[in-house]
Design a protein around this motif. Structure first.
Motif, PDB file in Angstrom:
ATOM      1  N   THR A 479      -5.035 -13.656  19.379  1.00 11.18           N
ATOM      2  CA  THR A 479      -4.259 -12.832  18.238  1.00 11.18           C
ATOM      3  C   THR A 479      -3.514 -11.955  18.841  1.00 11.18           C
ATOM      4  OG1 THR A 479      -4.776 -11.673  16.298  1.00 11.18           O
ATOM      5  CG2 THR A 479      -6.058 -11.346  18.053  1.00 11.18           C
ATOM      6  N   ILE A 480      -2.432 -11.563  18.042  1.00 18.31           N
ATOM      7  CA  ILE A 480      -1.555 -10.458  18.249  1.00 18.31           C
ATOM      8  C   ILE A 480      -1.886  -9.177  17.189  1.00 18.31           C
ATOM      9  CG2 ILE A 480       0.496 -10.659  17.221  1.00 18.31           C
ATOM     10  CD1 ILE A 480       1.951 -10.346  20.098  1.00 18.31           C
ATOM     11  N   TYR A 481      -2.953  -9.326  16.420  1.00 20.28           N
ATOM     12  CA  TYR A 481      -3.390  -8.219  15.896  1.00 20.28           C
ATOM     13  C   TYR A 481      -2.858  -8.099  14.494  1.00 20.28           C
ATOM     14  CZ  TYR A 481      -4.589  -7.901  20.758  1.00 20.28           C
ATOM     15  OH  TYR A 481      -4.857  -8.416  22.024  1.00 20.28           O
ATOM     16  N   HIS A 482      -2.281  -9.045  13.765  1.00 19.54           N
ATOM     17  CA  HIS A 482      -1.677  -8.571  12.664  1.00 19.54           C
ATOM     18  C   HIS A 482      -2.284  -9.749  11.419  1.00 19.54           C
ATOM     19  CE1 HIS A 482       2.012  -7.920  15.338  1.00 19.54           C
ATOM     20  NE2 HIS A 482       1.291  -6.960  15.475  1.00 19.54           N
ATOM     21  N   PRO A 483      -3.396  -9.282  11.082  1.00 22.66           N
ATOM     22  CA  PRO A 483      -4.225  -9.937   9.810  1.00 22.66           C
ATOM     23  C   PRO A 483      -3.625  -9.455   8.567  1.00 22.66           C
ATOM     24  CG  PRO A 483      -5.695  -8.829  10.546  1.00 22.66           C
ATOM     25  CD  PRO A 483      -4.442  -8.428  11.639  1.00 22.66           C
ATOM     26  N   THR A 484      -3.136 -10.473   7.805  1.00 25.66           N
ATOM     27  CA  THR A 484      -2.653  -9.990   6.382  1.00 25.66           C
ATOM     28  C   THR A 484      -3.165 -10.974   5.232  1.00 25.66           C
ATOM     29  OG1 THR A 484      -0.526 -11.411   6.281  1.00 25.66           O
ATOM     30  CG2 THR A 484      -0.523  -8.949   7.461  1.00 25.66           C
ATOM     31  N   SER A 485      -2.691 -10.775   3.948  1.00 24.74           N
ATOM     32  CA  SER A 485      -2.545 -11.540   2.876  1.00 24.74           C
ATOM     33  C   SER A 485      -3.685 -12.112   2.225  1.00 24.74           C
ATOM     34  CB  SER A 485      -1.799 -12.721   3.321  1.00 24.74           C
ATOM     35  OG  SER A 485      -0.582 -12.527   3.889  1.00 24.74           O
ATOM     36  N   THR A 486      -5.040 -11.328   2.519  1.00 31.29           N
ATOM     37  CA  THR A 486      -6.251 -11.774   1.929  1.00 31.29           C
ATOM     38  C   THR A 486      -6.544 -11.345   0.590  1.00 31.29           C
ATOM     39  OG1 THR A 486      -7.147  -9.874   3.041  1.00 31.29           O
ATOM     40  CG2 THR A 486      -7.799 -12.237   3.970  1.00 31.29           C
ATOM     41  N   CYS A 487      -5.577 -10.480  -0.261  1.00 31.05           N
ATOM     42  CA  CYS A 487      -5.561  -9.970  -1.271  1.00 31.05           C
ATOM     43  C   CYS A 487      -4.339 -10.084  -2.017  1.00 31.05           C
ATOM     44  CB  CYS A 487      -6.172  -8.374  -1.554  1.00 31.05           C
ATOM     45  SG  CYS A 487      -7.806  -8.405  -1.093  1.00 31.05           S
ATOM     46  N   ARG A 488      -3.657 -11.194  -1.664  1.00 37.80           N
ATOM     47  CA  ARG A 488      -2.182 -11.352  -2.122  1.00 37.80           C
ATOM     48  C   ARG A 488      -1.791 -10.920  -3.055  1.00 37.80           C
ATOM     49  NH1 ARG A 488       0.151 -15.930  -3.817  1.00 37.80           N
ATOM     50  NH2 ARG A 488      -1.800 -17.082  -4.026  1.00 37.80           N
ATOM     51  N   MET A 489      -0.457 -10.483  -3.173  1.00 34.38           N
ATOM     52  CA  MET A 489       0.518 -10.129  -4.360  1.00 34.38           C
ATOM     53  C   MET A 489       0.981 -11.210  -4.717  1.00 34.38           C
ATOM     54  SD  MET A 489       3.465  -7.037  -4.587  1.00 34.38           S
ATOM     55  CE  MET A 489       4.257  -7.716  -3.059  1.00 34.38           C
ATOM     56  N   GLY A 490       1.334 -11.472  -6.267  1.00 36.51           N
ATOM     57  CA  GLY A 490       1.889 -12.573  -6.845  1.00 36.51           C
ATOM     58  C   GLY A 490       1.727 -12.666  -8.077  1.00 36.51           C
ATOM     59  N   ASN A 491       2.087 -13.932  -8.865  1.00 39.18           N
ATOM     60  CA  ASN A 491       2.037 -14.368 -10.308  1.00 39.18           C
ATOM     61  C   ASN A 491       1.274 -15.314 -10.618  1.00 39.18           C
ATOM     62  OD1 ASN A 491       3.790 -11.977 -11.304  1.00 39.18           O
ATOM     63  ND2 ASN A 491       5.357 -13.204  -9.885  1.00 39.18           N
TER      64      ASN A 491
END
Length: 545
Positions: A479-491
């Motif tokens: 990893t380069i330590y950039h986890p995201t998107s587990t409570c993702r914004m959207g419609n």
């Protein structure tokens, strides 16, 4: 159970009340604490599971190497065995102190590409295009070079040039230019593509975490209460409205009530974990652990993304690397004295001195690879530097297609969650990493670096074919330590938050951190998370009337 019990109600009748409760004092939480308490109109409670940021290595830029496996300030998570990485479990450091990961990260100030945010907007997230978010990047920033169309001055977050001129970094830039990459003096300006020096979130040679930049000034105003060593157990609800937080501090359970909103800012791992522990998540998972379902939300913990890196290591022909300094007692002492006296020298090095952004395929609209160049080498970050003179550079695929998940393993908040990232799960991801290594190899063997190179240690001259390079990615990628998107914004039906970061189907609850990103930005994530919190704080105050 997650509905208030009689004990909860009895405790909450005597509980402290605040207008806003913020869970997590990291890159986002400290920004919200500052902005929401600034007017004096609202009371704010900020809960942080870790200690105060008193560890001296937090404030020394190169100290990230000391904190990489320091349990007192680091959650030190591990993934489940990764099928795409030969079944290896990948270490996932996350900040657990005031400032969160901004107190232990590599300090690079990188926003990503304009197109990242326009893509968010095109997916239906109105108000999140580049033109929409640029004012919040500028609002946050105190740019050493001065204000212009893309940069601001006078904001809380200092953004600075390097304080350690480095001949190897200059040679890498020249080598990349020799291979056809343009020189770029500002990765956060009109375009990202090119090679140049990174800027960092430092001020006069010291780390500027969000705890330093945002929280300390806010504490002087008197409208903010900060509780450290306070691990959130769950969000409390009345029906489908968030009304407070239960947390445990020094073994004692506490309840705090929120008159306005509960703001979850615990990061891409701990935010979905807290929602699941509180009864918001996949119903089958919650019932499996005996948690009462407040709302069946199958998207909570889905769509996890992370940037992977694969490093190349070169043996240096001259004793000018950080390896040589650290492994020489006198030079190491001189380095420390220089930093103490002038706040300059190798101790100011971030986790990347020079960098590059390039395309692995000319048909791509924007770069898909980022390079971090470092004038030192090691087998693993956080471990001893090599005994020989060495330097390294890594490739990082900017927009991976692979997605994973985060799921609780227990109803006990102290039990680490199950993390699956699924690195290299798609052909696009595999090809990008292999092609990225081939292009980086050309840079590291270009004429400008020849005076400094004895040989290539990793992956080594024998690793040439695409299949061998892919095998190397599987063996050494991390990893380069950039986890995201587990409570993702959207419609869509799996989106967790709306465009104002409100949890869908729940009143009085928002998530504000990297977990809300619809997908990864093309670069390091700290600056975008600070931007998200700046924008969120304005929306929260607008909604409060």
């Amino acid at each position: 159970m997650n509905s208030p019990t009689a004990a909860d109600r009895a405790a909450s009748s005597h509980a402290a009340e605040f207008d806003y409760i913020i869970v997590g004092a990291g890159s986002a939480g400290c920004v919200l604490a500052n902005r929401l308490s600034a007017s004096g109109k609202y009371s704010v409670l900020l809960l942080e599971a870790g200690p105060k940021d008193r560890n001296i290595w937090i404030h020394v830029p190169l100290g990230y190497g000391k904190l990489f496996k320091e349990r007192t300030v680091n959650w030190m998570y591990q993934t489940e065995p990764e099928p795409g990485l030969d079944g290896r479990s990948i270490f996932q450091p996350r900040g657990k102190t005031l400032g969160g990961s901004s107190s232990i990260n590599g300090l690079l100030y990188v926003r990503g590409q304009h197109e990242d945010y326009d893509r968010w907007r095109q997916h239906g997230n109105i108000g999140w295009g580049f033109d929409d978010v640029l004012p919040y990047f500028r609002k946050a920033e105190d740019q050493q070079r001065g204000a212009d169309e893309f940069h601001g001055t006078g904001g809380p977050l200092p953004v600075s040039d390097t304080r350690h001129p480095d001949v190897l970094s200059d040679a890498f830039i020249a080598a990349a230019v020799e291979t056809g990459l343009p020189f770029n003096p500002d990765f956060n300006g009109a375009t990202q593509e090119g090679v140049g020096l990174f800027q960092t979130t430092t001020r006069r040679g010291r780390r500027a975490s969000t705890a330093v930049a945002y929280l300390r000034p806010a504490l002087k105003q008197g409208h903010l209460r900060v509780e450290t060593d306070a691990l959130a157990q769950r969000v409390l609800f009345e029906g489908r409205r968030a009304v407070g937080v239960e947390y445990r501090q020094h073994g004692v359970a506490h309840v705090a009530r929120a008159r306005q909103e509960v703001l979850v800012c615990s990061g891409a791992y701990n935010s979905p974990q807290l929602l699941q522990l509180s009864g918001i998540g996949p119903a089958d998972l919650l019932r499996q652990h005996g948690i009462e379902v407040v709302m069946d939300a199958p998207g909570v913990g889905r769509d996890l993304q992370d940037h992977m890196q694969v490093r190349m290591v070169m043996r240096c022909a001259q004793k000018i690397t950080l390896n040589d300094i650290v492994n020489h007692p006198i030079r190491k002492t001189m380095m420390a004295l220089r930093y103490a006296a002038f706040r300059t020298g190798p101790l100011t090095i971030a986790a990347g001195t020079a960098g590059a952004f390039f395309k692995t395929d000319p048909r791509l609209a924007t770069p898909d690879i980022q390079v971090h160049f470092l004038p030192f080498s090691t087998d693993k970050m956080g471990e001893a530097l090599h005994s020989y003179s060495g330097f390294s550079a890594s490739v990082c695929q900017l927009r991976p297609e692979s997605r994973g998940s985060l799921r609780i393993k227990s109803a006990d908040p102290s039990v680490p969650p199950e993390i699956r990232i699924n690195y290299l799960a798609t052909e696009t991801d595999r090809t990008a990493n292999v092609e990225g290594l081939k292009i980086l190899r050309k840079m590291l063997h270009a004429p400008a670096l020849k005076p400094f190179v004895i040989d290539e240690v990793e992956p080594g001259a024998a690793v040439v074919s695409d299949s061998d390079l892919l095998a190397y990615c599987r063996q050494r990628g991390s990893t380069i330590y950039h986890p995201t998107s587990t409570c993702r914004m959207g419609n869509d039906s799996l989106a967790v938050v709306d465009q104002r970061l409100r949890v869908r189907g729940i009143d009085g609850l928002r998530v504000v951190d990297g977990s809300i990103m619809p997908d990864l930005v093309s670069g390091n994530t700290n600056a975008p998370i600070i931007m998200i919190a700046e924008k969120a704080s304005e929306m929260i105050l607008q909604d409060a009337g």
